[in-house]
Design a protein around this motif. Structure first.
Motif, PDB file in Angstrom:
ATOM      1  N   GLY A 101       0.782  -1.227   0.000  1.00 34.43           N
ATOM      2  CA  GLY A 101       0.000   0.000   0.000  1.00 34.43           C
ATOM      3  C   GLY A 101       0.814   1.277   0.000  1.00 34.43           C
ATOM      4  N   GLY A 102       2.125   1.205  -0.282  1.00 31.30           N
ATOM      5  CA  GLY A 102       2.939   2.413  -0.321  1.00 31.30           C
ATOM      6  C   GLY A 102       3.213   3.013   1.050  1.00 31.30           C
ATOM      7  N   VAL A 103       3.274   2.170   2.074  1.00 28.22           N
ATOM      8  CA  VAL A 103       3.582   2.674   3.412  1.00 28.22           C
ATOM      9  C   VAL A 103       5.033   3.165   3.446  1.00 28.22           C
ATOM     10  CG1 VAL A 103       4.246   0.360   4.249  1.00 28.22           C
ATOM     11  CG2 VAL A 103       3.534   2.120   5.881  1.00 28.22           C
ATOM     12  N   LYS A 104       5.286   4.245   4.149  1.00 31.12           N
ATOM     13  CA  LYS A 104       6.644   4.775   4.234  1.00 31.12           C
ATOM     14  C   LYS A 104       7.544   3.786   4.970  1.00 31.12           C
ATOM     15  CE  LYS A 104       7.755   8.986   4.699  1.00 31.12           C
ATOM     16  NZ  LYS A 104       8.009  10.375   5.153  1.00 31.12           N
ATOM     17  N   LEU A 105       8.755   3.623   4.457  1.00 30.50           N
ATOM     18  CA  LEU A 105       9.706   2.725   5.103  1.00 30.50           C
ATOM     19  C   LEU A 105       9.931   3.131   6.555  1.00 30.50           C
ATOM     20  CD1 LEU A 105      11.750   0.400   4.942  1.00 30.50           C
ATOM     21  CD2 LEU A 105      13.444   2.057   4.113  1.00 30.50           C
ATOM     22  N   SER A 106      10.010   4.420   6.800  1.00 28.50           N
ATOM     23  CA  SER A 106      10.255   4.897   8.160  1.00 28.50           C
ATOM     24  C   SER A 106       9.103   4.577   9.109  1.00 28.50           C
ATOM     25  CB  SER A 106      10.498   6.415   8.144  1.00 28.50           C
ATOM     26  OG  SER A 106       9.391   7.102   7.565  1.00 28.50           O
ATOM     27  N   ASP A 107       7.920   4.320   8.566  1.00 29.40           N
ATOM     28  CA  ASP A 107       6.757   4.045   9.415  1.00 29.40           C
ATOM     29  C   ASP A 107       6.653   2.591   9.861  1.00 29.40           C
ATOM     30  OD1 ASP A 107       5.975   6.663   9.344  1.00 29.40           O
ATOM     31  OD2 ASP A 107       4.438   6.386   7.789  1.00 29.40           O
ATOM     32  N   ILE A 108       7.473   1.710   9.300  1.00 27.77           N
ATOM     33  CA  ILE A 108       7.370   0.300   9.679  1.00 27.77           C
ATOM     34  C   ILE A 108       8.498  -0.147  10.607  1.00 27.77           C
ATOM     35  CG2 ILE A 108       6.218  -0.252   7.510  1.00 27.77           C
ATOM     36  CD1 ILE A 108       8.941  -1.714   6.767  1.00 27.77           C
ATOM     37  N   LEU A 109       9.384   0.774  10.966  1.00 25.33           N
ATOM     38  CA  LEU A 109      10.564   0.397  11.739  1.00 25.33           C
ATOM     39  C   LEU A 109      10.226  -0.171  13.105  1.00 25.33           C
ATOM     40  CD1 LEU A 109      12.915   3.408  10.879  1.00 25.33           C
ATOM     41  CD2 LEU A 109      12.766   1.171   9.758  1.00 25.33           C
ATOM     42  N   ASP A 110       9.099   0.221  13.663  1.00 26.11           N
ATOM     43  CA  ASP A 110       8.708  -0.250  14.996  1.00 26.11           C
ATOM     44  C   ASP A 110       7.583  -1.275  14.941  1.00 26.11           C
ATOM     45  OD1 ASP A 110      10.569   1.398  16.299  1.00 26.11           O
ATOM     46  OD2 ASP A 110       9.203   3.111  16.201  1.00 26.11           O
ATOM     47  N   THR A 111       7.317  -1.812  13.760  1.00 22.59           N
ATOM     48  CA  THR A 111       6.293  -2.841  13.627  1.00 22.59           C
ATOM     49  C   THR A 111       6.951  -4.187  13.343  1.00 22.59           C
ATOM     50  OG1 THR A 111       5.988  -2.545  11.234  1.00 22.59           O
ATOM     51  CG2 THR A 111       4.686  -1.140  12.700  1.00 22.59           C
ATOM     52  N   ASP A 112       6.270  -5.257  13.736  1.00 23.96           N
ATOM     53  CA  ASP A 112       6.844  -6.594  13.626  1.00 23.96           C
ATOM     54  C   ASP A 112       6.900  -7.084  12.181  1.00 23.96           C
ATOM     55  OD1 ASP A 112       7.821  -9.116  14.477  1.00 23.96           O
ATOM     56  OD2 ASP A 112       5.790  -9.932  14.393  1.00 23.96           O
ATOM     57  N   ILE A 113       8.031  -7.614  11.793  1.00 26.09           N
ATOM     58  CA  ILE A 113       8.180  -8.333  10.529  1.00 26.09           C
ATOM     59  C   ILE A 113       8.653  -9.736  10.894  1.00 26.09           C
ATOM     60  CG2 ILE A 113       9.309  -8.463   8.283  1.00 26.09           C
ATOM     61  CD1 ILE A 113       9.789  -5.463   8.417  1.00 26.09           C
ATOM     62  N   SER A 114       7.897 -10.746  10.494  1.00 24.36           N
ATOM     63  CA  SER A 114       8.253 -12.113  10.876  1.00 24.36           C
ATOM     64  C   SER A 114       7.560 -13.105   9.951  1.00 24.36           C
ATOM     65  CB  SER A 114       7.852 -12.395  12.328  1.00 24.36           C
ATOM     66  OG  SER A 114       6.447 -12.300  12.485  1.00 24.36           O
ATOM     67  N   PHE A 115       7.998 -14.359  10.012  1.00 26.15           N
ATOM     68  CA  PHE A 115       7.302 -15.432   9.315  1.00 26.15           C
ATOM     69  C   PHE A 115       7.754 -16.770   9.878  1.00 26.15           C
ATOM     70  CE2 PHE A 115      11.192 -14.940   6.901  1.00 26.15           C
ATOM     71  CZ  PHE A 115      11.538 -16.210   6.466  1.00 26.15           C
ATOM     72  N   ALA A 116       6.914 -17.779   9.691  1.00 25.86           N
ATOM     73  CA  ALA A 116       7.238 -19.129  10.128  1.00 25.86           C
ATOM     74  C   ALA A 116       7.752 -19.932   8.937  1.00 25.86           C
ATOM     75  CB  ALA A 116       6.002 -19.806  10.732  1.00 25.86           C
ATOM     76  N   GLU A 117       8.675 -20.856   9.213  1.00 26.03           N
ATOM     77  CA  GLU A 117       9.255 -21.663   8.139  1.00 26.03           C
ATOM     78  C   GLU A 117       9.519 -23.082   8.640  1.00 26.03           C
ATOM     79  OE1 GLU A 117      12.996 -21.569   4.956  1.00 26.03           O
ATOM     80  OE2 GLU A 117      13.127 -20.382   6.797  1.00 26.03           O
ATOM     81  N   ARG A 118       9.321 -24.064   7.749  1.00 24.68           N
ATOM     82  CA  ARG A 118       9.719 -25.443   8.044  1.00 24.68           C
ATOM     83  C   ARG A 118      10.535 -25.980   6.887  1.00 24.68           C
ATOM     84  NH1 ARG A 118       7.806 -30.842   7.652  1.00 24.68           N
ATOM     85  NH2 ARG A 118       5.766 -30.295   6.805  1.00 24.68           N
ATOM     86  N   ALA A 119      11.779 -26.302   7.167  1.00 19.88           N
ATOM     87  CA  ALA A 119      12.700 -26.851   6.170  1.00 19.88           C
ATOM     88  C   ALA A 119      13.867 -27.458   6.926  1.00 19.88           C
ATOM     89  CB  ALA A 119      13.191 -25.769   5.223  1.00 19.88           C
ATOM     90  N   ALA A 120      14.630 -28.313   6.250  1.00 19.37           N
ATOM     91  CA  ALA A 120      15.789 -28.936   6.900  1.00 19.37           C
ATOM     92  C   ALA A 120      16.747 -27.869   7.419  1.00 19.37           C
ATOM     93  CB  ALA A 120      16.492 -29.866   5.925  1.00 19.37           C
ATOM     94  N   THR A 121      16.930 -26.820   6.652  1.00 12.55           N
ATOM     95  CA  THR A 121      17.694 -25.652   7.095  1.00 12.55           C
ATOM     96  C   THR A 121      16.949 -24.403   6.666  1.00 12.55           C
ATOM     97  OG1 THR A 121      19.015 -25.625   5.059  1.00 12.55           O
ATOM     98  CG2 THR A 121      19.920 -26.828   6.954  1.00 12.55           C
ATOM     99  N   ALA A 122      17.035 -23.343   7.444  1.00 11.45           N
ATOM    100  CA  ALA A 122      16.342 -22.094   7.120  1.00 11.45           C
ATOM    101  C   ALA A 122      16.890 -21.525   5.817  1.00 11.45           C
ATOM    102  CB  ALA A 122      16.534 -21.097   8.258  1.00 11.45           C
ATOM    103  N   LYS A 123      15.982 -21.169   4.917  1.00  7.57           N
ATOM    104  CA  LYS A 123      16.447 -20.685   3.617  1.00  7.57           C
ATOM    105  C   LYS A 123      15.588 -19.598   3.000  1.00  7.57           C
ATOM    106  CE  LYS A 123      16.099 -24.876   2.564  1.00  7.57           C
ATOM    107  NZ  LYS A 123      16.201 -26.227   1.973  1.00  7.57           N
ATOM    108  N   ALA A 124      14.362 -19.389   3.495  1.00  5.37           N
ATOM    109  CA  ALA A 124      13.480 -18.394   2.884  1.00  5.37           C
ATOM    110  C   ALA A 124      13.931 -16.980   3.231  1.00  5.37           C
ATOM    111  CB  ALA A 124      12.045 -18.609   3.347  1.00  5.37           C
ATOM    112  N   SER A 125      13.810 -16.085   2.278  1.00  5.00           N
ATOM    113  CA  SER A 125      14.136 -14.677   2.504  1.00  5.00           C
ATOM    114  C   SER A 125      12.852 -13.859   2.576  1.00  5.00           C
ATOM    115  CB  SER A 125      15.034 -14.140   1.388  1.00  5.00           C
ATOM    116  OG  SER A 125      14.312 -14.073   0.166  1.00  5.00           O
ATOM    117  N   PHE A 126      12.951 -12.681   3.201  1.00  4.66           N
ATOM    118  CA  PHE A 126      11.843 -11.730   3.249  1.00  4.66           C
ATOM    119  C   PHE A 126      12.250 -10.544   2.388  1.00  4.66           C
ATOM    120  CE2 PHE A 126       8.599  -8.921   4.665  1.00  4.66           C
ATOM    121  CZ  PHE A 126       7.624  -9.687   5.300  1.00  4.66           C
ATOM    122  N   GLN A 127      11.307 -10.015   1.602  1.00 10.00           N
ATOM    123  CA  GLN A 127      11.650  -8.955   0.665  1.00 10.00           C
ATOM    124  C   GLN A 127      10.722  -7.760   0.802  1.00 10.00           C
ATOM    125  OE1 GLN A 127      12.206 -10.291  -3.331  1.00 10.00           O
ATOM    126  NE2 GLN A 127      13.655 -11.880  -2.736  1.00 10.00           N
TER     127      GLN A 127
END
Length: 252
Positions: A101-127
């Motif tokens: 939605g075009g949120v300002k980068l500076s406005d998300i600095l104090d909000t949670d960014i996370s995700f769950a993953e299941r794999a033999a080794t962690a490999k997924a990236s967040f973009q």
């Protein structure tokens, strides 16, 4: 008024109410920056994305249209499925995005960014796909880039499923040279936002690939700017709820 007329009026009212209520639950989009501007920052939402009801998840870019992800019945930490990212070789990539939605980068600095993953080794990236950036080959604020977080040595053991937490406090690299993030160096979002006061996040997503041999991973519970998306294989089964069977109102 006859009994039949009164019953007909009740049915009409219930049907009208159902038409107003149903869209709020079926296929509802996330709130926060993805929904109404009146939603307070940080308010969570419980959107679900499935094989038949993607709810905004996918690939909106022509140059990445073949890098699709798929929905799996395999679970990460819940029991309704997940998003599978899979590649066949080093040239492949698998990704799924959602509009930010075009949120300002500076406005998300104090909000949670996370995700769950299941794999033999962690490999997924967040973009985070940004526009309005400066520096590098760009002039003014016409620049764009993708900021990428990848799991490092401190990543949790994902063999049985785990959550990558507090990515907003992690280290990110930029696919383009921009002020605050150059030469693929890993830097904090704080440092990038300070150098990029006009940058906005247009899309966020998860991916694997480019340099990886044939591999796959399962992702779920993607959280960004107050919105958590649960990935599931199928839509949840729904009934008529408290409205019951409207056909029975008339009786015999």
């Amino acid at each position: 008024m006859s009994t039949t007329a009164r019953r007909a009026g009740i049915v009409a009212a219930l049907v009208s109410s159902a038409a107003l209520i149903a869209p709020a639950f079926a296929g509802a989009l996330p709130t926060g920056s993805l929904g109404s501007d009146e939603t307070a920052p940080g308010v969570t939402c419980d959107a679900t994305s499935t094989e038949t009801t993607a709810n905004g998840w996918g690939i909106p870019f022509d140059d990445e249209k073949n890098q699709t992800a798929s929905y799996s019945a395999e679970n990460v930490l819940d029991e309704d499925g997940s998003l599978e990212l899979a590649v066949d070789g080093v040239e492949d990539r698998s990704v799924s995005y959602h509009s930010a939605g075009g949120v300002k980068l500076s406005d998300i600095l104090d909000t949670d960014i996370s995700f769950a993953e299941r794999a033999a080794t962690a490999k997924a990236s967040f973009q985070l796909r940004l526009s309005g950036t400066t520096g590098g080959k760009f002039t003014g604020t016409t620049g764009f880039t993708t900021l990428v977080w990848v799991p490092g040595v401190t990543a949790p053991d994902t063999a049985d499923g785990a959550v990558h937490t507090d990515l907003q406090d992690g280290q990110w690299w930029s696919t383009q040279n921009i002020d605050g993030a150059k030469d693929f160096a890993r830097v904090s979002l704080d440092a990038i936002a300070e150098a990029q006061p006009n940058a906005v996040v247009d899309h966020y997503g998860v991916s694997i690939g480019r340099g990886s041999a044939a591999t796959s991973t399962l992702v779920d519970a993607v959280t960004f700017n107050g919105c958590t998306t649960n990935f599931a294989k199928k839509d949840a089964e729904t009934g008529t709820g408290s409205l019951g069977n409207l056909g029975n109102i008339f009786g015999s």
